[in-house]
Design an enzyme around this catalytic site. Structure first.
Site, mmCIF file in Angstrom:
data_model
loop_
_atom_site.group_PDB
_atom_site.id
_atom_site.type_symbol
_atom_site.label_atom_id
_atom_site.label_comp_id
_atom_site.label_asym_id
_atom_site.label_seq_id
_atom_site.Cartn_x
_atom_site.Cartn_y
_atom_site.Cartn_z
ATOM 1 C CG ASP A 153 -1.978 -1.059 1.205
ATOM 2 O OD1 ASP A 153 -1.713 -2.147 0.659
ATOM 3 O OD2 ASP A 153 -3.076 -0.809 1.745
ATOM 4 C CE LYS A 216 -5.341 2.135 2.390
ATOM 5 N NZ LYS A 216 -4.224 1.427 3.064
ATOM 6 C CE LYS A 252 -6.922 -1.201 2.612
ATOM 7 N NZ LYS A 252 -5.564 -1.689 2.948
#
Length: 316
Positions: A153, A216, A252
């Protein structure tokens, strides 16, 4: 009309000027309309059978997360054990999708998972601010993958993005993607710092063009994190990107999603916007820590008719 392959878009990223022209040529976002649609979808009611399915689906989509300076190997191993068996009294409870930790805690997470089918995700690239030289970010990424991370991430350079240095941000994502090797890459925009919905749409396309496997919303470390509106906007982006390129990208939302009611609202957004193909933890995740506990309590209530209360679940 045939679907254009990904190779049909290299002209978009050939130069800073070309990339700017493409991103600023995307349709403008109607903030009122976007927020009204997100609010409307959030009012959908779900019956008991569908709710049970939604709860299990949401559990299976959680990246169970601990990103604190006080994290210890013991805490991470305990979190990993919870990811494998969220409810030790009911082995029918789904496992979470992943455990998300800092790079130096990846080995402890792998040990706690003991080969279970739960991914290890690691934040990297000088999370959460991203204020570091590219070499440092790439080393951070490689260290996490070498320790066993299945997913990375990363955070974008919001300063560069807001200054309009789109090609710099693009090239950094490409470099991190290469450093991540076989690990899937989630690109974090920190939507609360991007100021406008137009910027969120541009960041979504920029991340996807650069090779993100997921886009995300947030780090969970600022005041404004995932919201129904910004997640809806990103779901529209992945839907449109797939229509144009044939490539499916995950989404996400992270930060601020704490209750079963919240999670169900987001699942409705997924189904009604991107479509059922995204209702799978390979394509949609929740970045959360406290959400799992509420899902477990609601699951127990559906099964027994009794509300167990907070003492029923472990405190992370």
């Amino acid at each position: 009309m045939p679907i254009a392959p990904a190779s049909a878009l290299p002209e978009v990223t050939a130069s800073d000027q070309a990339l700017r022209r493409f991103l600023h040529g995307l349709p403008g976002v109607d903030p009122v309309g976007l927020e009204a649609r997100a609010a409307s979808l959030g009012t959908r009611s779900i019956k008991t059978t569908a709710k049970a399915y939604a709860i299990d689906l949401a559990i299976s989509m959680i990246d169970l997360t601990t990103l604190e300076g006080a994290d210890t190997p013991g805490k991470v191993r305990a979190l990993a054990a919870k990811a494998v068996h969220p409810d030790p009294t009911d082995r029918t409870t789904p496992r979470t999708a992943a455990v998300c930790v800092y790079p130096d805690m990846v080995a402890a997470a792998k040990e706690g998972l003991r080969g279970a089918d739960v991914k290890v995700a690691s934040v990297a690239t000088a999370f959460p601010a991203g204020r570091a030289a590219l070499g440092v970010k790439l080393a951070d990424t490689r260290d996490a993958v070498a320790a066993g991370a299945d997913e990375i991430d990363m955070v974008i350079d919001r300063g560069a993005f807001l200054a309009g240095k789109y090609l710099k941000v693009y090239e950094e994502i490409v470099a991190v993607k290469e450093a991540a090797g076989p690990a899937r890459l989630k690109v974090i925009f920190e939507t609360g710092e991007l100021s406008t919905y137009d910027n969120i749409r541009r960041a979504s396309w920029l991340g996807m063009l650069a090779g993100a496997d997921f886009i995300k919303t947030s780090t969970g470390k600022v005041a404004v994190n995932a919201t129904p509106a910004n997640t809806l906007l990103m779901l529209e982006a992945v839907r449109d990107f797939k229509l144009r390129t044939g490539i499916q990208i995950g989404v996400k939302p992270a930060g601020g999603i704490r209750t079963t009611k919240d999670a169900v609202k987001f699942l409705v957004l997924v189904n009604e916007t991107a479509g059922p193909a995204w209702l799978d933890n390979h394509w949609f995740r929740f970045g959360a820590s406290s959400l799992l506990n509420d899902l477990l309590m609601q699951r127990q209530k559906l099964a027994t008719g009794r509300y167990s209360g907070p003492d029923y679940v472990t405190v992370d």
